[in-house]
Design a protein around this motif. Structure first.
Motif, PDB file in Angstrom:
ATOM      1  N   TYR A  86       0.850  -1.190   0.000  1.00  0.00           N
ATOM      2  CA  TYR A  86       0.000   0.000   0.000  1.00  0.00           C
ATOM      3  C   TYR A  86       0.887   1.241   0.000  1.00  0.00           C
ATOM      4  N   ILE A  87       0.572   2.163  -0.890  1.00  0.00           N
ATOM      5  CA  ILE A  87       1.390   3.371  -1.068  1.00  0.00           C
ATOM      6  C   ILE A  87       0.505   4.600  -0.911  1.00  0.00           C
ATOM      7  N   ALA A  88       1.002   5.624  -0.193  1.00  0.00           N
ATOM      8  CA  ALA A  88       0.296   6.909  -0.083  1.00  0.00           C
ATOM      9  C   ALA A  88       1.086   7.928  -0.895  1.00  0.00           C
ATOM     10  N   ALA A  89       0.380   8.850  -1.563  1.00  0.00           N
ATOM     11  CA  ALA A  89       1.100   9.801  -2.426  1.00  0.00           C
ATOM     12  C   ALA A  89       0.447  11.174  -2.417  1.00  0.00           C
ATOM     13  N   ALA A  90       1.306  12.187  -2.299  1.00  0.00           N
ATOM     14  CA  ALA A  90       0.847  13.593  -2.273  1.00  0.00           C
ATOM     15  C   ALA A  90       1.274  14.266  -3.573  1.00  0.00           C
TER      16      ALA A  90
ATOM     17  N   ASN B 107      -5.901   9.863 -11.382  1.00  0.00           N
ATOM     18  CA  ASN B 107      -5.470   8.912 -12.421  1.00  0.00           C
ATOM     19  C   ASN B 107      -4.521   7.863 -11.833  1.00  0.00           C
ATOM     20  N   LEU B 108      -3.629   8.301 -10.918  1.00  0.00           N
ATOM     21  CA  LEU B 108      -2.698   7.335 -10.311  1.00  0.00           C
ATOM     22  C   LEU B 108      -3.432   6.428  -9.338  1.00  0.00           C
ATOM     23  N   ALA B 109      -4.381   7.013  -8.577  1.00  0.00           N
ATOM     24  CA  ALA B 109      -5.125   6.249  -7.563  1.00  0.00           C
ATOM     25  C   ALA B 109      -5.915   5.107  -8.195  1.00  0.00           C
ATOM     26  N   MET B 110      -6.281   5.257  -9.472  1.00  0.00           N
ATOM     27  CA  MET B 110      -7.090   4.238 -10.156  1.00  0.00           C
ATOM     28  C   MET B 110      -6.327   3.659 -11.355  1.00  0.00           C
ATOM     29  N   LEU B 111      -5.006   3.632 -11.232  1.00  0.00           N
ATOM     30  CA  LEU B 111      -4.128   3.281 -12.354  1.00  0.00           C
ATOM     31  C   LEU B 111      -4.465   1.945 -12.994  1.00  0.00           C
ATOM     32  N   LYS B 112      -4.422   1.911 -14.326  1.00  0.00           N
ATOM     33  CA  LYS B 112      -4.531   0.651 -15.058  1.00  0.00           C
ATOM     34  C   LYS B 112      -3.097   0.301 -15.474  1.00  0.00           C
ATOM     35  N   PRO B 113      -2.416  -0.596 -14.744  1.00  0.00           N
ATOM     36  CA  PRO B 113      -0.997  -0.831 -14.998  1.00  0.00           C
ATOM     37  C   PRO B 113      -0.757  -1.503 -16.346  1.00  0.00           C
ATOM     38  N   THR B 114       0.335  -1.144 -17.020  1.00  0.00           N
ATOM     39  CA  THR B 114       0.666  -1.781 -18.304  1.00  0.00           C
ATOM     40  C   THR B 114       1.580  -2.979 -18.070  1.00  0.00           C
TER      41      THR B 114
ATOM     42  N   PHE C  81       0.625  -7.178 -13.042  1.00  0.00           N
ATOM     43  CA  PHE C  81       0.477  -6.232 -11.923  1.00  0.00           C
ATOM     44  C   PHE C  81      -0.974  -5.813 -11.789  1.00  0.00           C
ATOM     45  N   LYS C  82      -1.391  -5.538 -10.562  1.00  0.00           N
ATOM     46  CA  LYS C  82      -2.753  -5.050 -10.327  1.00  0.00           C
ATOM     47  C   LYS C  82      -2.659  -3.840  -9.402  1.00  0.00           C
ATOM     48  N   VAL C  83      -3.348  -2.770  -9.765  1.00  0.00           N
ATOM     49  CA  VAL C  83      -3.427  -1.604  -8.880  1.00  0.00           C
ATOM     50  C   VAL C  83      -4.873  -1.438  -8.458  1.00  0.00           C
TER      51      VAL C  83
ATOM     52  N   TRP D 202       8.775  10.789 -20.644  1.00  0.00           N
ATOM     53  CA  TRP D 202       8.205   9.565 -20.078  1.00  0.00           C
ATOM     54  C   TRP D 202       6.738   9.459 -20.490  1.00  0.00           C
ATOM     55  N   PRO D 203       6.269   8.289 -20.956  1.00  0.00           N
ATOM     56  CA  PRO D 203       4.893   8.159 -21.449  1.00  0.00           C
ATOM     57  C   PRO D 203       3.834   8.234 -20.347  1.00  0.00           C
ATOM     58  N   GLY D 204       4.227   8.046 -19.114  1.00  0.00           N
ATOM     59  CA  GLY D 204       3.295   8.228 -17.998  1.00  0.00           C
ATOM     60  C   GLY D 204       2.114   7.285 -18.017  1.00  0.00           C
ATOM     61  N   PHE D 205       1.054   7.694 -17.280  1.00  0.00           N
ATOM     62  CA  PHE D 205      -0.194   6.909 -17.192  1.00  0.00           C
ATOM     63  C   PHE D 205       0.108   5.476 -16.766  1.00  0.00           C
ATOM     64  N   GLY D 206      -0.408   4.471 -17.504  1.00  0.00           N
ATOM     65  CA  GLY D 206      -0.235   3.088 -17.047  1.00  0.00           C
ATOM     66  C   GLY D 206       1.224   2.679 -16.936  1.00  0.00           C
ATOM     67  N   GLU D 207       2.124   3.354 -17.692  1.00  0.00           N
ATOM     68  CA  GLU D 207       3.551   3.015 -17.650  1.00  0.00           C
ATOM     69  C   GLU D 207       4.167   3.378 -16.295  1.00  0.00           C
ATOM     70  N   ASN D 208       3.461   4.198 -15.516  1.00  0.00           N
ATOM     71  CA  ASN D 208       3.980   4.542 -14.181  1.00  0.00           C
ATOM     72  C   ASN D 208       4.044   3.313 -13.286  1.00  0.00           C
ATOM     73  N   SER D 209       3.355   2.236 -13.690  1.00  0.00           N
ATOM     74  CA  SER D 209       3.432   0.983 -12.923  1.00  0.00           C
ATOM     75  C   SER D 209       4.867   0.466 -12.890  1.00  0.00           C
ATOM     76  N   ARG D 210       5.670   0.869 -13.887  1.00  0.00           N
ATOM     77  CA  ARG D 210       7.077   0.443 -13.911  1.00  0.00           C
ATOM     78  C   ARG D 210       7.862   1.111 -12.783  1.00  0.00           C
ATOM     79  N   VAL D 211       7.449   2.325 -12.445  1.00  0.00           N
ATOM     80  CA  VAL D 211       8.106   3.036 -11.330  1.00  0.00           C
ATOM     81  C   VAL D 211       7.655   2.427 -10.007  1.00  0.00           C
ATOM     82  N   LEU D 212       6.352   2.129  -9.910  1.00  0.00           N
ATOM     83  CA  LEU D 212       5.831   1.508  -8.675  1.00  0.00           C
ATOM     84  C   LEU D 212       6.499   0.157  -8.449  1.00  0.00           C
ATOM     85  N   ASP D 213       6.786  -0.547  -9.553  1.00  0.00           N
ATOM     86  CA  ASP D 213       7.471  -1.850  -9.466  1.00  0.00           C
ATOM     87  C   ASP D 213       8.864  -1.668  -8.851  1.00  0.00           C
ATOM     88  N   TRP D 214       9.579  -0.628  -9.306  1.00  0.00           N
ATOM     89  CA  TRP D 214      10.921  -0.354  -8.754  1.00  0.00           C
ATOM     90  C   TRP D 214      10.814   0.015  -7.280  1.00  0.00           C
TER      91      TRP D 214
END
Ligand SMILES: C=CCn1c(=O)c2[nH]c(Cc3ccc(NC(C)=O)cc3)nc2n(CCCC)c1=O
Ligand SMILES: [Mn+2]
Length: 631
Positions: A284-288, A297-304, A308-310, A535-547
């Motif tokens: 679980y991650i909190a973000a400001a 958009n991040l809170a309801m992210l559709k990961p690419t 992975f599931k968000v 950076w393409p952002g959006f669902g690709e941000n799942s790659r950052v969450l993975d790191w």
């Protein structure tokens, strides 16, 4: 038939008809709260809300009859409200914190500097502001009594409030945004709990002339007051969002942050999400994030990233407290989403689009001739033969130079419509937070992600958050604004003391034998020299969450830099990415940029925080400056 006692109560408040609810059962504290304000505001009658479906339907019918809302027949029980164009957003300049001494509420800005971390009002001015607005403000109207809970009923992390308001629009919106009604009233009666006292009136202009019958308000005299010492919120003149739905910004953040300081927890302007990796580990991650960073958009992210599931717990507010084992547990105190409509689409947030077509109140969006909604960013969803009516009610076409929807137009929608809510989103214990992200819209110099070396370093990063915004003033350029912890408009007390409170969490956690969450900074918005996003952002941000998850698990996938730990070579999974990413540029750290950045941060501290800045935070900035100088 009301009991003798309640009849006596009624006589006390000038033989008002209590349309609904039995006042006899109310505890003295609530009875006097209602009575005092009924005497002050002089409503024709009182309606104690029970939050039922039938009550809501009656209010919606009444709002429709008044022309405040129109039904959107394309969807299920969805409505469109159009406001007075003078009442379309939060009014920061009219928002005040009342304390005995000014320095309890705000920092002292440097000579000639305009303070930007909140406004103070003296107890005398607080009183006179109320007495010059509220007497008789509800004549000819009904006072709605809204008992509501911020957080799941009965959770040790939840708090209860009661909002008195003369706006049915506010009552209908509070029913979406908070747990409101009979169950909460029972909690107040059975447990005689303290409740946050919220008084709201849309008021009437001094001229007596209401500009727009369907949206009564008093923009000239709008004022939003908070008195933390007595847990009071008083709001006059606006029916819009954060000014009037008092559970959100006023209660859950400003008053909430003062309660959190007293009780040893954190009330933050943060989304909460759950990310599950292919191996099943869930974090679980909190973000400001400041506005315009795509928090929802991040809170309801559709990961690419495959496997992975968000999932979502909340998109705006987090109440976080260390439990007995020293784990930081967070709840989302809200019950709905009050999201910015423009920019929301199947491309940017498909889960939001799947949420907002049922039991939703839209405000200041555009309408389509087939009974639906429209806003900027939904161009691709416009059928050719459909015509559009803009938020003023005028016909609109894509060729128009004006906007179809107001930039701050909103959807107000129940959380349980959202298809990706985490199963634990209402867990009374909260969810365990192992990472906190601070973010900003930084076109230059700031890498995609970096990790703080430790808690103190992370607190300094949060205090130094900046984000690109469209300049409010006439020169429509872009400026990089300071927005510490994304809380700049929402602090309930002195920002320096707030940072001290954040620093104190480390000791608190240690004493409980727990582990502090890691702090990261993310920036989806870095651009190359041609102004294109790196950076393409959006669902690709799942790659950052993975790191980030790998780092939480202790993987050595980082390299130290003067600003913090960034991903080591090839430790961000780019498999399947269909656009070229220049990782070298995306993670480059330029000495001149960061020298300038540390100077800007120092200037912000000197101008806005002064002696209230904790020395540990200043030390962290000094160390950053030194590391950058030695590059
Ligand atoms: C989880 C998503 C976070 N996020 C982002 O990560 C993000 N990144 C960008 C910048 C961007 C814009 C368009 C593209 N288009 C294409 C095709 O790559 C790419 C990046 N905009 C973004 N937005 C929209 C910001 C306004 C509210 C955004 O919300
Ligand atoms: Mn917000």
């Amino acid at each position: 038939q009301p009991s003798a006692q309640s009849l006596q109560f009624l006589r006390q408040i000038h033989s008002l008809k209590v349309l609904k609810g039995d006042t006899a059962r109310l505890p003295a504290s609530l009875k006097s709260f209602i009575e005092e304000n009924a005497r002050l505001c002089q409503p024709d009658n009182i309606h104690i809300c029970d939050g039922s479906q039938v009550e809501n339907e009656r209010m919606l019918e009444s709002l429709q009859a008044a022309g405040t809302i129109t039904q959107l027949p394309k969807y299920d029980n969805c409505w469109l409200a159009r406001t007075n164009p003078a009442d379309v957003a939060r009014v920061e300049s009219r928002t005040f914190i009342c304390t005995e001494k000014r320095e309890e509420a705000v920092c002292t800005p440097a000579e000639g500097v305009t303070g930007m971390l909140g406004n103070w009002i003296s107890p005398e001015d607080y009183k006179s502001s109320i007495m010059s607005r509220f007497p008789g403000s509800m004549r000819g109207r009904t006072m709605y009594v809204i008992p509501f809970s911020m957080g799941p009923l009965g959770s040790p992390l939840s708090k209860i409030g009661v909002e008195l308001t003369d706006s049915q629009y506010v009552a209908c919106s509070m029913r979406i945004m908070t747990r409101m009604g009979a169950a909460v009233m029972d909690e107040i009666i059975d447990k005689d709990v303290d409740f946050i006292k919220c008084l709201h009136s849309v008021g009437t202009p001094e001229s007596g002339k209401v500009e727009m019958e369907s949206w009564p308000c008093d923009p000239q005299r709008t004022i939003i007051l908070h008195k933390p010492a007595t847990n009071e919120i008083v709001s006059y003149g606006s029916a819009y969002g954060g000014n009037a739905l008092l559970g959100k910004k006023c209660f859950a953040l400003r008053i909430g942050s003062t309660i959190a300081r007293r009780e040893g927890w954190l009330a933050e302007h943060m989304l909460i999400l759950a990310i599950t990796a292919p191996d099943g580990t869930k974090r679980y991650i909190a973000a400001a994030f400041p506005s315009a960073c795509g928090k929802t958009n991040l809170a309801m992210l559709k990961p690419t990233l495959p496997g992975f599931k968000v999932e979502c717990i909340g998109d705006d507010i987090a109440w976080m407290k260390f439990d007995a084992r020293g784990n930081l547990r967070a709840i989302n105190p809200e019950y709905g989403f009050f999201g910015v409509a423009p920019g929301t689409s199947e491309a940017t947030n498909p889960n939001a689009m799947a949420t907002i077509h049922k039991n939703t109140m839209f405000t200041n969006v555009a309408a389509t001739s087939d009974g639906g909604i429209y806003w900027e960013g939904l161009e691709s969803h416009l059928e050719p033969d459909i015509t559009v009516t803009d938020w003023h009610g005028n016909s609109w076409s894509p060729a128009s130079t004006s906007k179809a929807a107001h930039p701050n137009s909103r959807f107000c929608t129940p959380i349980d419509n959202c298809p990706v809510m985490d199963s634990q989103w209402e867990d009374p214990e909260g969810v365990p937070i192992t990472a906190i992200l601070f973010g900003g819209r930084r076109p230059d110099g700031v890498p995609l992600v970096y990790e703080a070396f430790n808690w103190k370093h992370g607190v300094m990063l949060g205090s130094a958050m900046r984000s690109e915004a469209t300049a409010a003033a006439e020169h429509k350029g872009k400026v990089i604004m300071h927005d510490p912890m994304a809380m700049r408009p929402f602090f309930g007390y002195n920002f320096g003391k707030y940072l001290e409170h954040w620093l104190s969490m480390e000791k608190r956690c240690e004493n409980l034998g727990g582990k502090m969450p890691k702090i990261f900074h993310v920036n989806w918005f870095r651009k190359d020299s041609n102004g294109h996003f790196l950076w393409p952002g959006f669902g690709e941000n799942s790659r950052v969450l993975d790191w980030i998850i790998k780092r939480i698990e202790g993987e050595k996938c980082f390299q130290k830099t003067p600003i913090g730990n960034i991903p080591s070579e090839n430790s961000i999974n780019l498999n399947g990415l269909n656009t070229e990413v220049n990782m070298k540029e995306l993670f480059s750290i330029d000495r001149d940029f960061w020298l300038k950045e540390t100077e800007e941060i120092q200037k912000f501290y000197n101008d806005q925080v002064g002696n209230d800045l904790p020395c540990e935070v200043q030390n962290q900035l000094n160390e950053l400056k030194e590391r950058v100088e030695n590059m």
